[in-house]
Design an enzyme around this catalytic site. Structure first.
Site, short mmCIF file in Angstrom:
data_model
loop_
_atom_site.label_atom_id
_atom_site.label_comp_id
_atom_site.label_asym_id
_atom_site.label_seq_id
_atom_site.Cartn_x
_atom_site.Cartn_y
_atom_site.Cartn_z
N CYS A 156 0.81 -1.22 0.00
CA CYS A 156 0.00 0.00 0.00
C CYS A 156 0.84 1.27 0.00
CB CYS A 156 -0.95 -0.01 1.20
SG CYS A 156 -2.33 -1.15 0.98
N THR A 195 -16.94 10.24 -0.51
CA THR A 195 -16.58 10.27 0.91
C THR A 195 -15.25 9.59 1.22
OG1 THR A 195 -17.85 8.23 1.29
CG2 THR A 195 -18.99 10.33 1.63
N ASP A 202 -14.49 6.59 1.03
CA ASP A 202 -14.76 5.38 1.79
C ASP A 202 -14.04 4.18 1.19
OD1 ASP A 202 -16.19 4.27 4.07
OD2 ASP A 202 -17.68 5.81 3.65
N SER A 242 -5.80 -10.32 -17.00
CA SER A 242 -4.35 -10.31 -16.90
C SER A 242 -3.74 -9.54 -18.06
CB SER A 242 -3.81 -11.75 -16.89
OG SER A 242 -4.16 -12.42 -18.10
#
EC number: 2.7.9.3
Length: 348
Positions: A17, A48, A50, A141
């Site tokens: 990440c 938002t 989210d 892919s």
């Protein structure tokens, strides 16, 4: 003679990440993106920040849809697949939903990685999905310069039980279910400074499914949930603060830390994403005097497949702690609170 297989991390400019676009840059990009027309069935959209989109199917069901993928943060292909799949499914759990199936997203440098190594990545992802009780029902892919793997993940939740990052209320207690330090440990791994115990802790944390999500959605005292990933604890706390229009207070020494992460941070090990995250928060995150730079680095550290950050009314806090620890999250800690004030984060 066959050339040796390259390490996965040697083929990627970033990993996990930590690859995410910085939050301020992402906001600028999205600000220029035309907003979709309103749809009555769209309960949660992109407005938002989210964890996933939510679409009402009927009075008793809503579909949660998300996608997540990244480049490798470790070299073992099977574990890379496991981490990426766990991270993708986390967004479904964070919305209070139960996963139902997924699709694989695969980009691999064909010709540089063997078919066997690529197959191990896919096997790792399939193993996690099997543990979650969902199939990988298809995917897409491509031949890419860097190895990329992730999932489209879909789940179901009752429309009245959707958990978002914007429902927190002043007075709520904040609970974080996993230890911090994933980014520091992964940086140490790339530098050859991570021991066996630290590596094992890294893998154990990033491959643990955030399964308490559906149970949290059934608790009326739980007001908001998000998972802590690439923007670090402070970045995702800031999204929660902005969503509810209140101030989030974080206790700097309250979270649990992955073994070795404090020593490494004190020795100067950090990710570029941690520095980027801190710059991106702007003036909306403030630190109390005396908080060290290494502590700030840990609080801004990008978490791959991190824990759930839960805003819960005080009377329900112990119930949540008992629930998550009973489901195998011994690192769960009360890390702060929500108070009246402008949308910002204050670290004490």
């Amino acid at each position: 003679m066959k050339s040796p297989e390259p390490k996965l991390t040697s083929l990627a400019h970033g990993g996990g990440c930590g690859c995410k676009i910085a939050p301020d840059v992402l906001q600028s990009i999205l600000a220029e993106t035309p907003q979709a027309a309103p749809f009555a069935a769209l309960i949660v959209g992109a407005e938002t920040s989210d964890d996933a989109a939510v679409w009402r199917l009927n009075d008793g069901q809503a579909l949660v849809a998300t996608t997540d993928f990244f480049m490798p943060m470790i070299d073992d292909p099977f574990d890379f697949g496991r981490i990426a799949a766990t991270n993708a499914l986390s967004d479904v759990y964070a919305m209070g939903a139960t996963p139902i199936f997924s699709l694989a997203l695969v980009g691999m440098p064909i010709g540089r990685l063997s078919v066997e190594v690529i197959g191990k990545v896919l096997e790792g992802g399939a193993a996690v999905c099997a543990a979650a009780g969902v199939p990988i029902a298809g995917g897409h892919s491509i031949d890419s310069l860097e190895p990329i793997y992730g999932l489209v993940a879909l789940g179901l939740v009752h429309p009245d039980r959707v958990l978002t990052n914007r429902g927190a209320r002043p007075g709520d207690v904040l609970i974080l279910t996993k230890a911090l330090g994933v980014g520091v440990l992964s940086a140490a791994f790339k530098q050859g400074r991570l021991g066996a115990s630290g590596y094992d802790a890294l893998i154990a944390s990033t491959t643990q499914l955030n399964t308490p999500g559906p149970q949290l959605s059934a608790l009326s005292e739980v007001h908001a949930v998000t998972d802590v990933t690439g923007f670090g604890l402070l970045g995702h706390a800031l999204e929660m603060a902005r969503g509810c229009g209140a101030t989030v207070e974080i206790d700097a020494d309250a979270p649990d830390w992955l073994p070795g992460s404090i020593d490494l941070a004190q020795a100067g090990v950090r990710t570029g994403a941690s520095v980027r995250n801190w710059s991106a928060y702007g003036g909306d995150v403030s630190l109390a005097s005396g908080i060290s730079d290494w502590r700030r680095d840990l609080l801004t550290d990008p978490q791959t497949s991190g824990g759930l950050l839960i805003a819960v009314a005080p009377k329900g806090a112990q119930t949540v702690m008992d629930l998550v620890t009973g489901m195998g999250f011994p690192s769960a800690r009360r890390v702060g609170r929500v108070v009246k004030g402008g949308p910002c984060v204050v670290v004490r």
